[in-house]
Design a protein around this motif. Structure first.
Motif, mmCIF file in Angstrom:
data_model
loop_
_atom_site.group_PDB
_atom_site.id
_atom_site.type_symbol
_atom_site.label_atom_id
_atom_site.label_comp_id
_atom_site.label_asym_id
_atom_site.label_seq_id
_atom_site.Cartn_x
_atom_site.Cartn_y
_atom_site.Cartn_z
ATOM 1 N N UNK B 2 0.829 -1.211 0.000
ATOM 2 C CA UNK B 2 0.000 0.000 0.000
ATOM 3 C C UNK B 2 0.862 1.260 0.000
ATOM 4 N N UNK B 3 0.312 2.345 -0.479
ATOM 5 C CA UNK B 3 0.960 3.651 -0.454
ATOM 6 C C UNK B 3 2.315 3.663 -1.156
ATOM 7 N N UNK B 4 2.370 3.057 -2.309
ATOM 8 C CA UNK B 4 3.623 3.075 -3.065
ATOM 9 C C UNK B 4 4.018 4.519 -3.369
ATOM 10 N N UNK B 5 3.041 5.307 -3.701
ATOM 11 C CA UNK B 5 3.302 6.706 -4.035
ATOM 12 C C UNK B 5 3.977 7.444 -2.877
ATOM 13 N N UNK B 6 3.408 7.285 -1.701
ATOM 14 C CA UNK B 6 3.990 7.931 -0.526
ATOM 15 C C UNK B 6 5.404 7.446 -0.258
ATOM 16 N N UNK B 7 5.628 6.154 -0.422
ATOM 17 C CA UNK B 7 6.986 5.629 -0.212
ATOM 18 C C UNK B 7 7.967 6.224 -1.204
ATOM 19 N N UNK B 11 11.181 8.321 -0.131
ATOM 20 C CA UNK B 11 12.500 7.855 -0.555
ATOM 21 C C UNK B 11 13.229 8.943 -1.337
ATOM 22 N N UNK B 12 12.501 9.612 -2.200
ATOM 23 C CA UNK B 12 13.125 10.658 -3.011
ATOM 24 C C UNK B 12 13.650 11.781 -2.125
ATOM 25 N N UNK B 13 12.833 12.213 -1.173
ATOM 26 C CA UNK B 13 13.276 13.280 -0.265
ATOM 27 C C UNK B 13 14.557 12.868 0.465
ATOM 28 N N UNK B 14 14.572 11.635 0.966
ATOM 29 C CA UNK B 14 15.755 11.161 1.667
ATOM 30 C C UNK B 14 16.980 11.183 0.766
ATOM 31 N N UNK B 15 16.832 10.578 -0.411
ATOM 32 C CA UNK B 15 17.992 10.468 -1.305
ATOM 33 C C UNK B 15 18.466 11.835 -1.781
ATOM 34 N N UNK B 16 17.549 12.702 -2.121
ATOM 35 C CA UNK B 16 17.945 14.040 -2.557
ATOM 36 C C UNK B 16 18.694 14.761 -1.440
ATOM 37 N N UNK B 33 12.084 2.506 -2.631
ATOM 38 C CA UNK B 33 10.643 2.428 -2.367
ATOM 39 C C UNK B 33 10.092 1.021 -2.613
ATOM 40 N N UNK B 34 10.939 0.153 -3.120
ATOM 41 C CA UNK B 34 10.498 -1.222 -3.364
ATOM 42 C C UNK B 34 9.628 -1.399 -4.590
ATOM 43 N N UNK B 35 9.841 -0.566 -5.577
ATOM 44 C CA UNK B 35 9.095 -0.702 -6.836
ATOM 45 C C UNK B 35 10.078 -0.644 -8.000
ATOM 46 N N UNK B 36 9.535 -0.657 -9.205
ATOM 47 C CA UNK B 36 10.356 -0.599 -10.399
ATOM 48 C C UNK B 36 10.469 0.842 -10.885
ATOM 49 N N UNK B 37 11.532 1.126 -11.606
ATOM 50 C CA UNK B 37 11.670 2.449 -12.199
ATOM 51 C C UNK B 37 10.440 2.764 -13.052
ATOM 52 N N UNK B 38 9.945 1.755 -13.739
ATOM 53 C CA UNK B 38 8.788 1.980 -14.600
ATOM 54 C C UNK B 38 7.579 2.470 -13.814
ATOM 55 N N UNK B 39 7.348 1.927 -12.645
ATOM 56 C CA UNK B 39 6.191 2.384 -11.864
ATOM 57 C C UNK B 39 6.424 3.789 -11.331
ATOM 58 N N UNK B 40 7.672 4.107 -11.030
ATOM 59 C CA UNK B 40 7.946 5.485 -10.630
ATOM 60 C C UNK B 40 7.421 6.439 -11.686
ATOM 61 N N UNK B 41 7.733 6.152 -12.943
ATOM 62 C CA UNK B 41 7.326 7.059 -14.016
ATOM 63 C C UNK B 41 5.845 6.930 -14.357
ATOM 64 N N UNK B 42 5.201 5.930 -13.797
ATOM 65 C CA UNK B 42 3.748 5.905 -13.969
ATOM 66 C C UNK B 42 3.082 6.805 -12.943
ATOM 67 N N UNK B 43 3.709 7.015 -11.828
ATOM 68 C CA UNK B 43 3.131 7.874 -10.799
ATOM 69 C C UNK B 43 3.513 9.337 -10.986
ATOM 70 N N UNK B 44 4.703 9.577 -11.512
ATOM 71 C CA UNK B 44 5.181 10.949 -11.664
ATOM 72 C C UNK B 44 5.636 11.174 -13.096
ATOM 73 N N UNK B 48 11.513 15.218 -11.392
ATOM 74 C CA UNK B 48 11.345 16.384 -10.524
ATOM 75 C C UNK B 48 9.991 16.408 -9.841
ATOM 76 N N UNK B 49 9.005 15.897 -10.552
ATOM 77 C CA UNK B 49 7.628 16.044 -10.089
ATOM 78 C C UNK B 49 7.384 15.386 -8.737
ATOM 79 N N UNK B 50 8.227 14.451 -8.375
ATOM 80 C CA UNK B 50 8.049 13.747 -7.104
ATOM 81 C C UNK B 50 8.123 14.699 -5.907
ATOM 82 N N UNK B 51 8.709 15.867 -6.118
ATOM 83 C CA UNK B 51 8.823 16.840 -5.023
ATOM 84 C C UNK B 51 7.651 17.812 -4.964
#
Lengths: 181, 181
Positions: B2-7, B11-16, B33-44, B48-51
DNA sequence: CACACCATGTCAGTCCCTGTCATCGCTACA
DNA sequence: TGTAGCGATGACAGGGACTGACATGGTGTG
């Protein structure tokens, strides 16, 4: 090959107008300009930057005009004097400005870059006002206001059919700002 | 999961914060975040948009507040009411806002994106003012002014050691704007 | 002619982002 | 209970933006 930089700028403008920014490859621009993709990126830090060649000049012009403005001008009026001096650089090249503006309006990434240039202009203007002795929240506010006047006036200038003078557009917009409550 | 988006956002805030924006790969964020790069780009839509997850909410909040403001408010005061309502969303999360602001300040590409969000807020505010009957150069000018007040007030709010109230910062900055000549 | 210097070409590589297709868990519904 | 559909994700391939490293050529200067 003289003026490789100028050729790249012209090629980019043509290609962006023909097929759009995203459909144009950095390699496409370079090829039309008769250079390599690698030299394109030696002249411009990124693909968008090729459209913003004059912005540094305009920024300097505005900055200098603020420092040269009469000492008794209010912060806002001094900032507006800077913007007027910068905008004056454009009055001779309206045609180019219109084409460029159309290209930018068609693409969010380019709008983003334009916003960065405007922000740089705000910063430079703020700094100039500070050296005039303007104190801190006022300097930033006046700078922002003046650049906003420029943006709105510019967009009216390029969107009007029968071309008015850009300085007239600025004066009109500045008057509306002074009247703002 | 659950809450992949929030994770991903966390994670992005931490790494940045740890290694910086450029030194962080989209794949790095996804992995933490425990997902694939592909899912990252499906959410954002992009890295940059993750911020900037909350910006749409803030924009809507400001918009609605302007429409709900007393009819006798001047354009500028109505726009400021919108900005105040939007800024109020931040007062509870100053810590997060400060960290985020630091990350953005450290990277030009992120500043560019932030400018785009501010420009969207200007547009939305302009539109809200127009539906209140404000006519054209004034609507844009008031919107720009109000958002500028927000930007300056916000930067003071996050850079002050002893945290003041953001609404206080806004009121202070707005007063300086009203005094501007 | 020798030398330094600057712009450019060449090549390899990383990362951002996208399209496509397969898979998996959940829900509605027969 | 079974199953068809659906939304979210994984897996994979690929294009395009940019960068670093090194080679090459043209120009001016002694």
């Amino acid at each position: 090959m003289p003026d490789a930089r100028g050729r790249m700028i012209r090629s980019a403008m043509e290609l962006f107008a023909e097929r759009g920014f995203e459909q144009t490859t950095a390699g496409d621009i370079a090829e039309r300009a008769g250079v390599t993709e690698r030299t394109f990126f030696r002249h411009f830090t990124d693909k968008r930057e090729v459209l913003f060649d004059g912005s540094a000049t305009m920024e300097r012009t505005a900055h200098d005009a603020i420092l040269a403005a009469p000492a008794d001008l209010s912060p806002l009026e001094a900032a507006l004097a800077g913007v007027v001096a910068g905008a004056d650089l454009l009055s001779d090249v309206r045609d180019h400005a219109v084409r460029r503006s159309r290209i930018i309006s068609a693409n969010p990434a380019l709008q983003e870059r334009e916003l960065l240039k405007m922000a740089a202009m705000v910063d430079s203007t703020t700094e100039a006002l500070r050296t005039r002795g303007v104190t801190d929240p006022a300097a930033g506010l006046a700078a922002h206001s003046a650049v906003t006047v420029f943006q709105i006036a510019f967009s009216r200038w390029v969107s009007t059919e029968e071309p008015p003078e850009i300085l007239g557009c600025i004066e009109e917009t500045a008057a509306a700002l002074r009247a703002l409550k």
